[in-house]
Design an enzyme around this catalytic site. Structure first.
Site, PDB file in Angstrom:
ATOM      1  N   LEU A  65       0.829  -1.211   0.000  1.00 48.25           N
ATOM      2  CA  LEU A  65       0.000   0.000   0.000  1.00 48.25           C
ATOM      3  C   LEU A  65       0.863   1.260   0.000  1.00 48.25           C
ATOM      4  CD1 LEU A  65      -2.556  -1.409   2.566  1.00 48.25           C
ATOM      5  CD2 LEU A  65      -2.990  -0.940   0.146  1.00 48.25           C
ATOM      6  N   PRO A  66       0.271   2.389  -0.448  1.00 54.86           N
ATOM      7  CA  PRO A  66       1.105   3.570  -0.701  1.00 54.86           C
ATOM      8  C   PRO A  66       1.410   4.465   0.487  1.00 54.86           C
ATOM      9  CG  PRO A  66      -1.128   3.978  -1.417  1.00 54.86           C
ATOM     10  CD  PRO A  66      -1.103   2.565  -0.944  1.00 54.86           C
ATOM     11  N   THR A  96       6.162   0.396   2.647  1.00 54.09           N
ATOM     12  CA  THR A  96       7.110   1.173   3.464  1.00 54.09           C
ATOM     13  C   THR A  96       6.305   2.132   4.330  1.00 54.09           C
ATOM     14  OG1 THR A  96       8.675   1.048   1.637  1.00 54.09           O
ATOM     15  CG2 THR A  96       9.149   2.648   3.386  1.00 54.09           C
ATOM     16  N   LYS A 171      14.757  -0.121   5.780  1.00 55.98           N
ATOM     17  CA  LYS A 171      14.200   0.273   4.472  1.00 55.98           C
ATOM     18  C   LYS A 171      14.205   1.797   4.306  1.00 55.98           C
ATOM     19  CE  LYS A 171      11.728   0.785   0.798  1.00 55.98           C
ATOM     20  NZ  LYS A 171      12.197   0.544  -0.556  1.00 55.98           N
TER      21      LYS A 171
HETATM   22  N1  LIG Z   1       7.501   1.434  -6.647  1.00 57.88           N
HETATM   23  C1  LIG Z   1       8.684   1.163  -6.114  1.00 57.88           C
HETATM   24  O1  LIG Z   1       9.733   1.290  -6.771  1.00 57.88           O
HETATM   25  C2  LIG Z   1       8.779   0.645  -4.688  1.00 57.88           C
HETATM   26  C3  LIG Z   1       9.971   0.008  -4.288  1.00 57.88           C
HETATM   27  C4  LIG Z   1      10.068  -0.516  -3.004  1.00 57.88           C
HETATM   28  C5  LIG Z   1       8.998  -0.367  -2.122  1.00 57.88           C
HETATM   29  N2  LIG Z   1       7.859   0.260  -2.507  1.00 57.88           N
HETATM   30  C6  LIG Z   1       6.759   0.389  -1.536  1.00 57.88           C
HETATM   31  O2  LIG Z   1       5.710  -0.487  -1.915  1.00 57.88           O
HETATM   32  C7  LIG Z   1       4.439   0.097  -1.568  1.00 57.88           C
HETATM   33  C8  LIG Z   1       3.542   0.148  -2.795  1.00 57.88           C
HETATM   34  O3  LIG Z   1       4.164   0.995  -3.748  1.00 57.88           O
HETATM   35  P1  LIG Z   1       3.665   1.056  -5.264  1.00 57.88           P
HETATM   36  O4  LIG Z   1       4.734   1.756  -6.013  1.00 57.88           O
HETATM   37  O5  LIG Z   1       3.203  -0.301  -5.721  1.00 57.88           O
HETATM   38  O6  LIG Z   1       2.385   2.032  -5.101  1.00 57.88           O
HETATM   39  P2  LIG Z   1       1.158   2.201  -6.096  1.00 57.88           P
HETATM   40  O7  LIG Z   1       1.562   1.863  -7.476  1.00 57.88           O
HETATM   41  O8  LIG Z   1       0.564   3.538  -5.802  1.00 57.88           O
HETATM   42  O9  LIG Z   1       0.132   1.042  -5.605  1.00 57.88           O
HETATM   43  C9  LIG Z   1      -0.522   1.086  -4.380  1.00 57.88           C
HETATM   44  C10 LIG Z   1      -1.822   0.298  -4.481  1.00 57.88           C
HETATM   45  O10 LIG Z   1      -2.520   0.404  -3.237  1.00 57.88           O
HETATM   46  C11 LIG Z   1      -3.930   0.490  -3.485  1.00 57.88           C
HETATM   47  N3  LIG Z   1      -4.524   1.293  -2.400  1.00 57.88           N
HETATM   48  C12 LIG Z   1      -4.263   2.574  -2.090  1.00 57.88           C
HETATM   49  N4  LIG Z   1      -4.945   2.955  -1.000  1.00 57.88           N
HETATM   50  C13 LIG Z   1      -5.673   1.880  -0.623  1.00 57.88           C
HETATM   51  C14 LIG Z   1      -6.608   1.642   0.421  1.00 57.88           C
HETATM   52  N5  LIG Z   1      -6.905   2.601   1.316  1.00 57.88           N
HETATM   53  N6  LIG Z   1      -7.162   0.428   0.507  1.00 57.88           N
HETATM   54  C15 LIG Z   1      -6.854  -0.543  -0.384  1.00 57.88           C
HETATM   55  N7  LIG Z   1      -5.981  -0.386  -1.392  1.00 57.88           N
HETATM   56  C16 LIG Z   1      -5.406   0.823  -1.514  1.00 57.88           C
HETATM   57  C17 LIG Z   1      -4.062   1.172  -4.836  1.00 57.88           C
HETATM   58  O11 LIG Z   1      -5.103   0.565  -5.565  1.00 57.88           O
HETATM   59  P3  LIG Z   1      -6.609   1.092  -5.524  1.00 57.88           P
HETATM   60  O12 LIG Z   1      -6.506   2.597  -5.540  1.00 57.88           O
HETATM   61  O13 LIG Z   1      -7.234   0.494  -6.716  1.00 57.88           O
HETATM   62  O14 LIG Z   1      -7.194   0.531  -4.261  1.00 57.88           O
HETATM   63  C18 LIG Z   1      -2.752   0.846  -5.551  1.00 57.88           C
HETATM   64  O15 LIG Z   1      -2.910  -0.159  -6.517  1.00 57.88           O
HETATM   65  C19 LIG Z   1       4.750   1.497  -1.005  1.00 57.88           C
HETATM   66  O16 LIG Z   1       4.687   1.484   0.396  1.00 57.88           O
HETATM   67  C20 LIG Z   1       6.153   1.776  -1.496  1.00 57.88           C
HETATM   68  O17 LIG Z   1       6.865   2.653  -0.635  1.00 57.88           O
HETATM   69  C21 LIG Z   1       7.711   0.766  -3.787  1.00 57.88           C
END
Ligand SMILES: NC(=O)c1ccc[n+]([C@@H]2O[C@H](COP(=O)([O-])OP(=O)(O)OC[C@H]3O[C@@H](n4cnc5c(N)ncnc54)[C@H](OP(=O)(O)O)[C@@H]3O)[C@@H](O)[C@H]2O)c1
Length: 285
Positions: A65-66, A96, A171
């Site tokens: 989750l974000p 994170t 992290k």
């Molecule tokens: N991207 C990277 O390079 C990376 C690398 C390492 C770690 N991370 C970590 O991994 C996590 C996810 O990152 P991401 O890049 O995949 O983010 P993202 O693309 O924004 O995806 C987050 C997902 O969470 C869902 N979401 C948001 N709020 C929600 C809620 N209240 N209830 C249920 N679902 C919800 C959203 O889908 P809906 O809006 O459809 O519900 C969305 O698909 C973060 O914490 C980030 O710090 C990311």
């Protein structure tokens, strides 16, 4: 059955890898008609139309989750996982978030004997797709050992780091290092380009010089070609804000994070943009 909540840039490739490895999945999103959700359902995942439905059928739930706010809402919010997961089940928090949040959630989850692992990931979308993430796991060791086969599908390097919250601490320090590195790499590419240096040549030289880094090897080749790195500005700003909380205000570390955050905000047009927009002025030269 494994539940996955959050099928964005990171959660989606994790779900695909779990399906490929033969796990049965149930997925929940607030937007069940999104391309990522539709794709995992086509690949065999079952849809859950509420967190309750997901929690009632899963003994392990992976979160990607974000923000801390989203994790809090999904775990202990109204109709959240806390209410419907069975005692003995496990939540694997790969998002994170601040260490204080996982400690708070765990104190509440313990009332219903639900386990929590603090398992943030590093490696970005590229490593997530390959199942080669680095995962730093805090929490009770027996719970970690029981979850290891699942974690091994997602990552190549799985580190048990002790108490809950330690994974998030490591992290966030990593995110600070990576984003500071990206910030400097951008400035250097821009300066090199302005002085007429060919960026492919610059890239090749730095590859074998002391300025090399993970960011340089994995992201710069994409960024100088105008490709996305599949990481949103809002995720970087969020990581930087949580990392900033680890330092006292007005220390050099705190100030450096503030400078990077301000630069990111000045360069973006909206927070949903991919970090690749940082290189827009490099391509335009
Ligand atoms: N991207 C990277 O390079 C990376 C690398 C390492 C770690 N991370 C970590 O991994 C996590 C996810 O990152 P991401 O890049 O995949 O983010 P993202 O693309 O924004 O995806 C987050 C997902 O969470 C869902 N979401 C948001 N709020 C929600 C809620 N209240 N209830 C249920 N679902 C919800 C959203 O889908 P809906 O809006 O459809 O519900 C969305 O698909 C973060 O914490 C980030 O710090 C990311």
């Amino acid at each position: 059955m494994i539940g996955v909540v959050g099928l964005g840039n990171m959660g989606y490739p994790m779900a695909v890898n779990l399906l490929r490895a033969g796990y049965k999945l149930k997925v929940y999103s607030r937007h069940m008609d999104s391309a990522n959700v539709k794709d995992v359902i086509t690949r065999g995942a079952l849809p859950a139309y509420s967190l309750k439905e997901l929690a009632e059928e899963c003994d392990t739930v992976i979160l990607s989750l974000p923000s801390a706010q989203a994790s809090n809402e999904v775990v202990i919010g109204e109709n959240g996982l806390y209410e419907s997961l069975a005692p003995g089940s496990t939540i694997i928090e790969t998002s994170t978030v601040p260490p204080s949040l996982v400690i708070k959630l765990n104190n509440i989850l313990e009332n219903r004997k639900i386990n929590l692992l603090d398992a943030p990931v590093s490696g970005g979308r590229i490593k997530a797709e390959r199942g080669e993430l680095t995962i730093m796991v805090g929490g009770k060791k027996p719970v970690y050992e029981r979850s290891l086969s699942i974690l091994k599908v997602l990552g190549k390097r799985i580190h048990y780091v002790g108490d809950l919250g330690n994974g998030q601490l490591i992290k966030l320090l990593n995110s600070f290092m990576a984003l500071a590195n990206l910030f400097v790499a951008r400035s250097c590419c821009l300066t090199a380009r302005k002085k007429g240096v060919d960026l492919s040549l610059f890239k090749e030289i730095i590859n074998n010089s002391t300025g090399n880094s993970w960011i340089w090897e994995n992201w710069i080749p994409l960024l100088i070609n105008g490709q996305e790195v599949k990481s949103k500005i809002k995720i970087a700003l969020k990581d930087l804000s949580y990392a900033q909380e680890l330092f006292q205000s007005n220390t050099p570390e705190w100030e450096l994070i503030e400078i990077i955050k301000t630069s990111l905000k000045n360069l973006m047009t909206n927070e949903e943009e991919d970090l690749s927009v940082l290189f827009k002025d490099v391509w335009l030269l």
